[in-house]
Design a protein around this motif. Structure first.
Motif, PDB file in Angstrom:
ATOM      1  N   LYS A  63      48.922  53.261  34.877  1.00 25.53           N
ATOM      2  CA  LYS A  63      47.432  53.465  34.767  1.00 25.53           C
ATOM      3  C   LYS A  63      46.772  52.133  35.380  1.00 25.53           C
ATOM      4  CE  LYS A  63      47.360  56.743  30.746  1.00 25.53           C
ATOM      5  NZ  LYS A  63      47.018  56.825  29.530  1.00 25.53           N
ATOM      6  N   GLU A  64      47.118  51.009  34.884  1.00 29.08           N
ATOM      7  CA  GLU A  64      46.416  49.802  35.566  1.00 29.08           C
ATOM      8  C   GLU A  64      46.700  49.908  37.022  1.00 29.08           C
ATOM      9  OE1 GLU A  64      48.505  50.165  33.057  1.00 29.08           O
ATOM     10  OE2 GLU A  64      47.765  49.017  31.112  1.00 29.08           O
ATOM     11  N   ASP A  65      47.747  49.992  37.176  1.00 30.06           N
ATOM     12  CA  ASP A  65      48.064  49.682  39.009  1.00 30.06           C
ATOM     13  C   ASP A  65      47.183  50.833  39.736  1.00 30.06           C
ATOM     14  OD1 ASP A  65      49.811  48.082  38.364  1.00 30.06           O
ATOM     15  OD2 ASP A  65      51.630  48.981  38.770  1.00 30.06           O
ATOM     16  N   LEU A  66      47.189  52.081  39.238  1.00 24.44           N
ATOM     17  CA  LEU A  66      46.418  52.963  39.972  1.00 24.44           C
ATOM     18  C   LEU A  66      44.995  52.665  39.883  1.00 24.44           C
ATOM     19  CD1 LEU A  66      48.000  56.635  38.826  1.00 24.44           C
ATOM     20  CD2 LEU A  66      47.775  55.424  41.280  1.00 24.44           C
ATOM     21  N   ALA A  67      44.477  52.147  38.954  1.00 20.04           N
ATOM     22  CA  ALA A  67      42.821  51.812  38.845  1.00 20.04           C
ATOM     23  C   ALA A  67      42.703  50.731  40.058  1.00 20.04           C
ATOM     24  CB  ALA A  67      42.599  51.253  37.467  1.00 20.04           C
ATOM     25  N   MET A  68      43.707  49.714  39.956  1.00 16.88           N
ATOM     26  CA  MET A  68      43.500  48.690  40.923  1.00 16.88           C
ATOM     27  C   MET A  68      43.685  49.202  42.254  1.00 16.88           C
ATOM     28  SD  MET A  68      45.772  45.339  39.464  1.00 16.88           S
ATOM     29  CE  MET A  68      47.298  46.322  39.408  1.00 16.88           C
ATOM     30  N   SER A 120      40.135  51.344  45.612  1.00 19.51           N
ATOM     31  CA  SER A 120      39.635  50.939  47.025  1.00 19.51           C
ATOM     32  C   SER A 120      40.949  51.290  48.032  1.00 19.51           C
ATOM     33  CB  SER A 120      39.111  49.743  47.129  1.00 19.51           C
ATOM     34  OG  SER A 120      38.001  49.388  46.206  1.00 19.51           O
ATOM     35  N   TYR A 121      41.933  50.970  47.840  1.00 21.10           N
ATOM     36  CA  TYR A 121      43.059  51.190  48.974  1.00 21.10           C
ATOM     37  C   TYR A 121      43.352  52.400  49.336  1.00 21.10           C
ATOM     38  CZ  TYR A 121      47.948  51.897  50.366  1.00 21.10           C
ATOM     39  OH  TYR A 121      49.020  52.173  51.330  1.00 21.10           O
ATOM     40  N   ILE A 122      43.256  53.417  48.071  1.00 15.94           N
ATOM     41  CA  ILE A 122      43.491  54.665  48.142  1.00 15.94           C
ATOM     42  C   ILE A 122      42.398  55.419  49.052  1.00 15.94           C
ATOM     43  CG2 ILE A 122      43.894  56.959  47.153  1.00 15.94           C
ATOM     44  CD1 ILE A 122      45.163  55.366  44.899  1.00 15.94           C
ATOM     45  N   LYS A 142      50.845  45.867  42.487  1.00 12.13           N
ATOM     46  CA  LYS A 142      50.225  44.724  42.222  1.00 12.13           C
ATOM     47  C   LYS A 142      50.135  43.592  43.480  1.00 12.13           C
ATOM     48  CE  LYS A 142      51.518  44.508  37.448  1.00 12.13           C
ATOM     49  NZ  LYS A 142      52.068  45.791  37.292  1.00 12.13           N
ATOM     50  N   GLY A 143      51.321  43.679  44.327  1.00  4.96           N
ATOM     51  CA  GLY A 143      51.308  43.073  45.672  1.00  4.96           C
ATOM     52  C   GLY A 143      49.994  43.525  46.372  1.00  4.96           C
ATOM     53  N   VAL A 144      49.744  44.823  46.549  1.00  8.87           N
ATOM     54  CA  VAL A 144      48.987  45.345  47.137  1.00  8.87           C
ATOM     55  C   VAL A 144      47.454  45.010  46.756  1.00  8.87           C
ATOM     56  CG1 VAL A 144      47.731  47.326  47.891  1.00  8.87           C
ATOM     57  CG2 VAL A 144      50.286  47.534  48.096  1.00  8.87           C
ATOM     58  N   SER A 145      47.421  44.842  45.511  1.00 10.19           N
ATOM     59  CA  SER A 145      46.050  44.612  45.049  1.00 10.19           C
ATOM     60  C   SER A 145      45.810  43.080  45.215  1.00 10.19           C
ATOM     61  CB  SER A 145      45.906  44.899  43.499  1.00 10.19           C
ATOM     62  OG  SER A 145      46.814  43.913  42.936  1.00 10.19           O
ATOM     63  N   ARG A 146      46.743  42.244  45.258  1.00  6.88           N
ATOM     64  CA  ARG A 146      46.432  40.823  45.742  1.00  6.88           C
ATOM     65  C   ARG A 146      46.229  40.706  47.206  1.00  6.88           C
ATOM     66  NH1 ARG A 146      51.208  39.932  42.243  1.00  6.88           N
ATOM     67  NH2 ARG A 146      50.542  39.419  40.018  1.00  6.88           N
ATOM     68  N   LEU A 147      46.854  41.167  47.994  1.00  5.51           N
ATOM     69  CA  LEU A 147      46.783  41.038  49.508  1.00  5.51           C
ATOM     70  C   LEU A 147      45.742  41.831  50.141  1.00  5.51           C
ATOM     71  CD1 LEU A 147      50.390  41.095  50.359  1.00  5.51           C
ATOM     72  CD2 LEU A 147      49.130  39.291  50.196  1.00  5.51           C
ATOM     73  N   TYR A 148      45.456  43.067  49.521  1.00  7.92           N
ATOM     74  CA  TYR A 148      44.512  44.140  50.094  1.00  7.92           C
ATOM     75  C   TYR A 148      43.076  43.432  50.336  1.00  7.92           C
ATOM     76  CZ  TYR A 148      41.256  48.006  50.682  1.00  7.92           C
ATOM     77  OH  TYR A 148      40.378  49.080  51.020  1.00  7.92           O
ATOM     78  N   ARG A 149      42.398  43.434  51.030  1.00  7.27           N
ATOM     79  CA  ARG A 149      41.079  43.182  51.294  1.00  7.27           C
ATOM     80  C   ARG A 149      40.208  44.376  52.093  1.00  7.27           C
ATOM     81  NH1 ARG A 149      42.436  40.168  48.367  1.00  7.27           N
ATOM     82  NH2 ARG A 149      42.094  37.919  48.215  1.00  7.27           N
ATOM     83  N   ARG A 203      38.382  46.779  54.455  1.00  5.71           N
ATOM     84  CA  ARG A 203      38.255  46.378  55.970  1.00  5.71           C
ATOM     85  C   ARG A 203      36.638  46.839  56.277  1.00  5.71           C
ATOM     86  NH1 ARG A 203      42.471  50.324  58.539  1.00  5.71           N
ATOM     87  NH2 ARG A 203      41.829  51.862  57.226  1.00  5.71           N
ATOM     88  N   ILE A 204      36.168  46.108  57.004  1.00  5.48           N
ATOM     89  CA  ILE A 204      34.587  46.530  57.234  1.00  5.48           C
ATOM     90  C   ILE A 204      34.262  46.928  58.769  1.00  5.48           C
ATOM     91  CG2 ILE A 204      32.215  45.450  57.365  1.00  5.48           C
ATOM     92  CD1 ILE A 204      33.142  43.215  55.409  1.00  5.48           C
ATOM     93  N   SER A 205      33.843  48.015  59.048  1.00  4.59           N
ATOM     94  CA  SER A 205      33.966  48.569  60.362  1.00  4.59           C
ATOM     95  C   SER A 205      32.666  48.120  60.952  1.00  4.59           C
ATOM     96  CB  SER A 205      33.867  50.177  60.117  1.00  4.59           C
ATOM     97  OG  SER A 205      32.662  50.482  59.696  1.00  4.59           O
ATOM     98  N   THR A 206      32.652  48.178  62.373  1.00  3.06           N
ATOM     99  CA  THR A 206      31.803  47.713  63.200  1.00  3.06           C
ATOM    100  C   THR A 206      30.211  48.242  63.022  1.00  3.06           C
ATOM    101  OG1 THR A 206      33.229  47.431  65.070  1.00  3.06           O
ATOM    102  CG2 THR A 206      31.040  47.391  65.710  1.00  3.06           C
ATOM    103  N   TRP A 207      30.305  49.389  62.824  1.00  5.91           N
ATOM    104  CA  TRP A 207      28.726  50.085  62.285  1.00  5.91           C
ATOM    105  C   TRP A 207      28.153  49.519  61.117  1.00  5.91           C
ATOM    106  CZ3 TRP A 207      27.895  52.938  58.029  1.00  5.91           C
ATOM    107  CH2 TRP A 207      29.017  53.565  57.363  1.00  5.91           C
TER     108      TRP A 207
END
Length: 414
Positions: free
Chosen positions: A207-212, A215-217, A348-355, A357-361
Motif C-alpha cells: 500500500k505504501e509503495d503504491l501511494a509513493m 506520480s510515476y504511474i 522504493k528505488g523508483v520513488s527515490r530516483l524518480y523526478r 518530468r517538466i514539458s516545454t509547454w
C-alpha cells in the motif's frame, strides 16, 4: 456455483463486528475473548476477520505478510495449532504480533481447529476456553520466547541455505528453456514492448509503495500487472489492472471481471486449478505452465514480451523474505531476479530516483505567468506607471514613423 472471493466480510465491517463482539463478551466471560474465526490458510482467514475476533490458524513459521494482515484486521488474539517458529529459519511473523500487542499462543494442536466458526473463545494464559470447557493448551509467545526461537533458528539457517542452493540447481535443470530463451511464454493481446511494467504483489508494504508511485504511474502510464490479490490492491488504489497473473486463489471476482487480460499460472504438467474458476466466470484467459511462483511468472512474461522496465511492488527481495514465503519454489524467485535483473527495480528505488518530468509547454506557461506577474506589480507603482507611459509614447512615435513611410496621416495620440 464457484466460490465468491469478493463477498467475504472485511476487517472494517463495523456493524457486524459490534454484534459479534457483544455476543462474545456476553458468553465468554472475563479475559481476552472474541468470536472464533477458523481457517488453516491464514491468507483466506484474513478476508473474513473483524476487529476483536480470535484468529485460529494452523500456520507453521508464521510469515511477515500473514502477521501484518492479522495486525491490520485488529484481532484480539492469535491461536496457532502449529509452532509459529519451527527453528527452520528466523521468520518475522511472531515478532510483528508482539510489537502490535496481540497475544499469540502456539502449538495448541489439532483440537483448536475443531472449534465452531463464530464460537466465543476466551484466552486465559496459555489455555483456550469455550465457555467453561478447556479446548486446548499451548505456549504463550512473549519477548523472551521469541528471542530464544530466533536465536535457535539463526543457528540452523546454514542448513536452509544448503537446501535453497540444491533447490535452485533443480529448478535450473527443469526450467532452463524458460529462463534462458523464454520458451513457453504465452501470446497475449496486451502490448509490452517498449513500455514500463508495474508488477504488484500483495506483499510487503504494498500500500505504501503504491501511494509513493502515484506520480510515476500518472506520468509514465506503465502496464499494471496484478499478481493474484495484487489486482485487488490496484483496484483499491483507484487504478485498473491491465493484466492479472496467478493461480486465481486470492483474487476477487470483481478484479477478474475488471477487463484485465487473465493469465492463469499452471503447473508444469499443464494442470491449472484456477482455470475452472475463470471459466465459470466466463472470463477469457490464457494458461502459462511454469514452475515457481506467480510473481516470477509475471516478471518473466514482462521481460520476454519486451517491457523496457519492470517495477516491483510488494515482492520478495532478501534471502529471509524468500524463506519467509515458505515454498521450496522460492529458488525460482532468486533465479528470476538474475534473469530480469537489468530491467528490475524495486518501487522504493523508483520513488527515490524518480523526478517529475517538466514539458516545454509547462516551462513556457511558467515563464509567461512570471512576466505577467511582473507587469501587474509594476502597474501598481508610480515608477511602473511612468515607465509604461514612456513606453506607450515611444510605441506611438514608432507607429507614426511607419505610417509616414507609407503616406498615411499620423495616428491619434493616446
Amino acid at each position: 456455483m464457484p466460490r465468491s472471493f469478493s463477498s467475504a466480510p472485511t476487517c472494517n465491517d463495523e456493524a457486524v463486528t459490534a454484534l459479534f463482539r457483544r455476543r462474545a463478551l456476553t458468553e465468554a466471560g472475563p479475559g481476552v475473548s472474541g468470536p472464533a474465526r477458523v481457517d488453516a490458510r491464514t491468507k483466506n482467514l484474513t478476508k473474513r476477520l473483524h476487529p476483536g475476533d480470535v484468529a485460529v490458524i494452523d500456520h507453521e513459521d508464521l510469515d511477515r505478510v500473514s502477521a501484518e494482515a492479522l495486525v491490520a484486521c485488529k484481532v484480539s488474539a492469535v491461536l496457532n495449532a502449529a509452532r509459529s517458529t519451527s527453528g527452520r529459519y528466523p521468520n518475522l511473523g511472531p515478532g510483528i504480533l508482539l510489537e502490535a500487542g496481540i497475544p499469540l499462543v502456539d502449538d495448541l494442536g489439532p483440537a483448536v481447529m475443531s472449534v465452531r466458526e463464530g464460537q466465543p473463545l476466551r484466552l486465559d494464559g496459555n489455555e483456550v476456553y469455550a465457555g467453561d470447557k478447556l479446548v486446548a493448551a499451548g505456549t504463550v509467545q512473549d519477548a523472551e520466547t521469541i528471542e530464544a526461537n530466533m536465536a535457535q533458528a539463526r543457528e540452523g539457517l546454514s542448513v536452509q541455505l544448503e537446501a535453497f542452493a540444491a533447490n535452485t540447481m533443480d529448478y535450473v535443470q527443469r526450467e532452463r528453456e524458460l529462463l534462458v530463451d523464454g520458451v513457453g511464454t504465452p501470446k497475449v493481446r496486451t502490448k509490452f514492448e517498449g513500455r514500463h511494467a508495474l508488477v504488484v504483489v500483495r506483499g510487503y508494504h504494498y500500500k505504501e509503495d503504491l501511494a509513493m508511485l502515484r506520480s510515476y504511474i500518472r506520468e509514465y502510464r506503465p502496464l499494471l500487472i496484478g499478481v493474484d490479490g495484487g489486482a485487488d490492491a490496484i483496484l483499491e488504489a483507484g487504478l485498473s489492472p491491465d493484466v492479472i497473473v496467478g493461480d486465481m486463489d486470492s483474487v476477487s471476482d470483481k478484479a477478474l471481471r475488471s477487463g484485465a487480460e487473465i493469465v492463469v499460472h499452471a503447473y508444469r504438467d499443464g494442470r491449472a486449478p484456477g482455470q475452472r474458476r475463470v471459466e465459470d466466470l466466463g472470463v477469457e484467459h490464457v494458461v502459462f505452465p511454469a514452475t515457481g511462483t506467480s510473481e516470477d511468472v509475471a516478471m518473466l512474461m514482462a521481460d520476454d514480451l519486451g517491457a523496457e522496465l519492470i517495477v516491483a511492488v510488494g515482492t520478495h527481495d532478501t534471502m529471509i523474505e524468500f524463506l519467509d514465503k515458505g515454498r521450496a519454489g522460492m529458488a525460482s524467485t532468486f533465479l528470476t531476479r538474475l534473469r530480469v535483473g537489468s530491467k528490475l527495480i524495486d518501487a522504493k528505488g523508483v520513488s527515490r530516483l524518480y523526478r517529475t518530468r517538466i514539458s516545454t509547454w509547462q516551462l513556457v506557461l511558467l515563464a509567461a505567468a512570471g512576466v505577467l506577474a511582473l507587469f501587474v506589480a509594476l502597474a501598481t507603482t508610480n515608477v511602473g506607471q511612468t515607465t509604461f507611459g514612456l513606453f506607450g509614447a515611444w510605441f506611438d512615435d514608432l507607429v507614426n514613423f511607419f505610417r509616414s513611410l507609407v503616406g498615411l496621416a499620423p495616428a491619434p495620440t493616446t
